[in-house]
Design a protein around this motif. Structure first.
Motif, PDB file in Angstrom:
ATOM      1  N   LEU A 277      26.352  52.565-111.621  1.00 31.66           N
ATOM      2  CA  LEU A 277      25.342  52.596-110.557  1.00 31.66           C
ATOM      3  C   LEU A 277      25.611  53.763-109.610  1.00 31.66           C
ATOM      4  CD1 LEU A 277      22.955  51.523-108.996  1.00 31.66           C
ATOM      5  CD2 LEU A 277      24.419  49.751-107.997  1.00 31.66           C
ATOM      6  N   LYS A 280      24.145  56.917-110.980  1.00 36.35           N
ATOM      7  CA  LYS A 280      22.681  56.995-110.835  1.00 36.35           C
ATOM      8  C   LYS A 280      22.282  57.272-109.384  1.00 36.35           C
ATOM      9  CE  LYS A 280      21.666  54.017-114.795  1.00 36.35           C
ATOM     10  NZ  LYS A 280      21.103  52.740-115.268  1.00 36.35           N
ATOM     11  N   SER A 469      20.265  49.174-107.120  1.00 34.41           N
ATOM     12  CA  SER A 469      20.146  49.354-108.565  1.00 34.41           C
ATOM     13  C   SER A 469      18.692  49.512-108.985  1.00 34.41           C
ATOM     14  CB  SER A 469      20.785  48.162-109.285  1.00 34.41           C
ATOM     15  OG  SER A 469      20.690  48.308-110.677  1.00 34.41           O
ATOM     16  N   ALA A 470      17.809  48.675-108.423  1.00 35.17           N
ATOM     17  CA  ALA A 470      16.383  48.758-108.760  1.00 35.17           C
ATOM     18  C   ALA A 470      15.767  50.040-108.214  1.00 35.17           C
ATOM     19  CB  ALA A 470      15.659  47.537-108.198  1.00 35.17           C
ATOM     20  N   GLU A 473      16.368  53.052-110.348  1.00 37.79           N
ATOM     21  CA  GLU A 473      15.675  52.967-111.638  1.00 37.79           C
ATOM     22  C   GLU A 473      14.181  53.268-111.483  1.00 37.79           C
ATOM     23  OE1 GLU A 473      16.923  52.703-114.530  1.00 37.79           O
ATOM     24  OE2 GLU A 473      18.986  52.110-114.084  1.00 37.79           O
ATOM     25  N   THR A 474      13.588  52.765-110.386  1.00 36.71           N
ATOM     26  CA  THR A 474      12.140  52.958-110.178  1.00 36.71           C
ATOM     27  C   THR A 474      11.890  53.475-108.759  1.00 36.71           C
ATOM     28  OG1 THR A 474      11.950  50.629-109.517  1.00 36.71           O
ATOM     29  CG2 THR A 474      11.473  51.168-111.825  1.00 36.71           C
TER      30      THR A 474
END
Length: 810
Positions: A277, A280, A469-470, A473-474
């Protein structure tokens, strides 16, 4: 500096902005004030406090800070320790830094610094080596806690203390405690490094290798006052006044009421953002041209918005404020706080939130020179002793060196003592501290334990990681759609916690629960009203006779039967009889105004009315057949006492109760038997009602709480105690009545409970409050040693929809 400018010129605009922001955040960018040299002032003049020191002095004088601003440094030393060299080294550091030998006083109401000459700091040594390891650990934690709780008297004490605890021949714990008025987080990295250099030299009888300090904290304090004037002050202030106009308070839901005066009792929950994570997060950070601080802060702001339901989110962040070379090596209180205030309105994407947070941060760094205390002084926000001004939540991304600076001492293994039992102190509601460690991000969330439980903060930390985390991703999706919860959490809330099915008699009507108790305990007392008592058998007989009589008057399932009687045993007989006959009762309070009773008669169209002779004259005109429970009883008593047969089912109406009509005309609420049986089963179990219980029938029959009282008593074999209106008037008389009758269960509005005398009622096992909000002080007073339930529910949900058991700690 010219070299930096040349290198910047070769970068793209986005890269330039990235580098500039990073420089600003690290306080390395040159500002106009750097061209000014901080002069060394005469120590003969009156030396003011810095802006930051002024606030701490105020808190100390008001006795509001306790030990909240103690800054302990606890070191674990294993090896050969030279006690004399250690003490000598500490005293050289004190001689080197005037802040460590400064006390504070007031001249004509103005606080000033009093710099004392160098002195010999005591280094008391406590030998714990004779104790067993477990005893030594316990004793050490007690001593560290005592030291941490010890306040400084800033008018007398130097703002530094030290103590040495010997655990063995080659094992020691060194605790140095500083007061925040003379130090900050950066200072806690300066002190160990200087200790390392001076101690190393002292072992070899060499002088300190450290160069003289160019200035002292007192010089900075005077310069700061002079610098922040005129155009410089105006430029900085005008930005903040506009930025923080109409600044809202962040309203996070707390587990406990906020104390009237701020407390500093704290604890911490660790946080670990794994490498995958973290990678990212760094990728998104680079792509968006932001910093790690900005990305992590953006996610935190989204979290706070989701928790509070607010769109405008103010968060404080510390900034070292060491942007001048001459103050980098000083021990002193330099750290400043910036208000990072961002509007998240419009349900933006996470990318857009990042841009907004970036803009906020860049502006804040450009106006960082104004001390937080000066900002508060100028803005004059509404102040309260219960919390900090401007922000109550802090966010920081720092280097791990700030928390555990690395340094060495000759012949010793040096570590940070992890077993310190000292309770954490916190100065804000929540503080989230993060720092990169290798490929991961670690940290902790400190919180005020008088506001939040550990469970709540653990969940909050988990939600932060889920949201982060979400978001990576988006990042282009709206923030309202970013999930906070994991799948197991969602399953728990939506499935597990909603799996509230319980067995209850789905094939029975409420009067049949009563009849089961008649079979079990026919001679047990069912109803007590003043001197009158009816056993379950006697009550059943009377109810059966009246039910047969009502059936002959045409009462069948769904027939509405009015009941207008004074409190009495006959009231319960009448109610049971209506239900046994198959009808649904409609309570009509004789104390109601004529106009209301007229409306209820007309609207309900009751075909039969149970009442008493003395009430006839005050009833409005109606078309119902009248049954007088007193005058007509001789005729009713000729009916058979045998069991009543009817076609009533759990789907049929049990009663119709009219709401208060506070929003217009009263409305009749229709309630079926099945809901009432469900309620009775749950409450008998939840309130622990049994055949030995004595339940008060307190509420008027026109309030649905009354049916709850009646059915939990008669459905469990308990005794239902009734009283006249005067008897049940809250106060001394009612309290005596409860005591004399050894009442075990009562349902009562909080306002009625509040006027009850504060005396022991040893038989009273369960108090249920309902109908109004219950003040915490009532819970504290009445929940000790008994069950205390806060119940709520609209009439439409069959009396009660939620119940919460409360304790004095609630």
């Amino acid at each position: 500096m010219n070299d930096i400018k040349k290198r910047l010129a070769n970068l793209s605009p986005k890269q330039q902005e990235q580098v500039l922001e990073k420089l600003r955040q690290q306080q390395l960018i040159q500002t106009a004030k750097e061209s000014q040299v901080i002069p060394v002032i005469s120590r003969e003049q009156v030396i003011p406090l810095s802006f930051a020191q002024q606030r701490l002095w105020f808190l100390e004088k008001m006795a509001l800070s306790s030990n909240a601003y103690n800054m302990p440094l606890t070191l674990h030393l294993v090896g050969k320790l030279d006690y004399v060299a250690l003490q000598k080294s500490l005293n050289q550091i004190i001689a080197r830094h005037e802040t460590l030998r400064t006390t504070f006083s007031e001249i004509n109401g103005t606080p000033v610094q009093i710099i004392k000459p160098p002195f010999e700091l005591e280094l008391p040594k406590k030998d714990l080596s004779e104790l067993t390891p477990s005893e030594a650990t316990t004793k050490l934690q007690q001593l560290l806690q005592q030291e941490n709780e010890l306040s400084f008297n800033l008018e007398v004490d130097p703002p530094i203390r030290a103590g040495l605890f010997q655990l063995g021949t080659t094992e020691h714990i060194l605790q140095i405690t500083l007061h925040h008025i003379a130090s900050d987080g950066w200072s806690l990295t300066v002190l160990p490094k200087e200790l390392s250099a001076i101690y190393t030299a002292a072992l070899e009888d060499q002088p300190s290798p450290l160069p003289p300090l160019p200035i002292q904290y007192a010089d900075f304090a005077v310069w700061q006052k002079n610098y922040l004037q005129g155009q410089t002050l105006e430029t900085q202030l005008s930005y903040w006044k506009q930025k923080l106009l109409d600044l809202p308070q962040l309203q996070l839901p707390t587990d406990h009421p906020r104390p009237p005066v701020q407390t500093f009792n704290g604890a911490g929950i660790p946080i670990n953002i794994p490498a995958a994570l973290t990678s990212k997060v760094k990728q998104l950070t680079q792509k968006q041209g932001t910093t790690l601080f900005m990305t992590l802060l953006a996610a935190f702001k989204v979290l706070l918005s989701r928790y509070s339901g607010q769109q405008s989110i103010p968060v404080g962040t510390p900034i070292a404020n060491r942007n001048r070379s001459e103050i980098e090596g000083l021990i002193g209180f330099f750290v400043n706080s910036l208000v990072m205030y961002t509007d998240l309105g419009g349900d933006p994407s996470f990318t857009e939130v990042l841009n907004r947070v970036k803009q906020t941060a860049l502006e804040a760094y450009s106006h960082q020179d104004i001390p937080f205390e000066k900002l508060v002084e100028e803005l004059q926000p509404e102040r309260a002793l219960s919390q900090n001004p401007l922000f109550q939540v802090v966010f920081a991304v720092q280097q791990s060196e700030i928390f555990k600076p690395s340094f060495n001492l000759p012949n010793l293994e040096v570590g940070w003592y992890e077993g310190a039992g000292a309770q954490m102190t916190v100065r804000f509601d929540i503080e989230l501290h993060l720092w990169p460690v290798g490929e991961e991000i670690k940290g902790f969330c400190a919180y005020n334990t008088d506001l939040f439980s550990a469970e709540t903060i653990s969940r909050m930390v988990s939600h932060y990681q889920n949201l982060l985390s979400a978001a990576v991703e988006t990042p282009s999706g709206p923030i309202s759609q970013l999930p906070l919860m994991t799948e197991p959490e969602l399953d728990q809330i939506l499935v597990e916690w909603n799996n509230t099915k319980t067995d209850y008699p789905t094939d029975k009507c409420i009067h049949q629960l009563f009849e089961e108790q008649v079979e079990k305990n026919p001679d047990a007392v069912a109803v007590v009203f003043e001197e009158q008592k009816l056993t379950y058998s006697q009550l059943n007989t009377k109810a059966n006779q009246l039910a047969h009589y009502l059936q002959k008057l045409g009462v069948v399932p769904e027939t509405l039967v009015g009941i207008c009687v004074e409190r009495s045993a006959e009231m319960v007989v009448g109610l049971l009889a209506i239900l046994k006959a198959g009808g649904a009762y409609v309570p009509l309070d004789p104390a109601y105004p004529q106009e209301r009773l007229e409306y209820m008669f007309a609207d309900s169209q009751v075909s039969v009315l149970l009442t008493q002779e003395q009430l006839l004259a005050q009833l409005p005109q109606h078309q119902a057949q009248v049954v007088l429970l007193d005058k007509d009883w001789e005729k009713i008593a000729t009916e058979t006492p045998e069991k009543v047969e009817s076609e009533v089912s759990p789907q049929n109406l049990a009663y119709v109760i009219y709401t208060s009509g506070s929003t217009g005309k009263p409305k009749g609420v229709l309630v079926e038997h099945k809901g009432l049986c469900n309620l009775a089963t749950v409450q008998m179990q939840g309130f622990q009602v049994n055949s030995n219980s004595r339940v008060v029938q307190f509420a008027s029959l026109s309030f649905d709480a009354s049916i709850s009282e009646i059915v939990i008593a008669l459905g469990s074999g308990a005794s239902l105690y009734m009283g006249s209106r005067d008897t049940l008037m809250p106060g001394v008389g009612m309290s005596q009545w409860l005591r004399n009758n050894k009442i075990t269960h009562i349902t009562i509005p909080p306002s009625a409970l509040a006027v009850m005398p504060k005396e022991e009622l040893p038989s009273l096992k369960t108090i249920v409050v309902a109908g109004e909000a219950c003040p915490p002080e009532l819970i504290s007073q009445w929940s000790v040693g008994r069950q205390f339930v806060n119940a709520y529910g609209p009439t439409e949900s069959t009396v009660c929809a939620t119940m919460a058991e409360c304790s004095p700690e609630c």
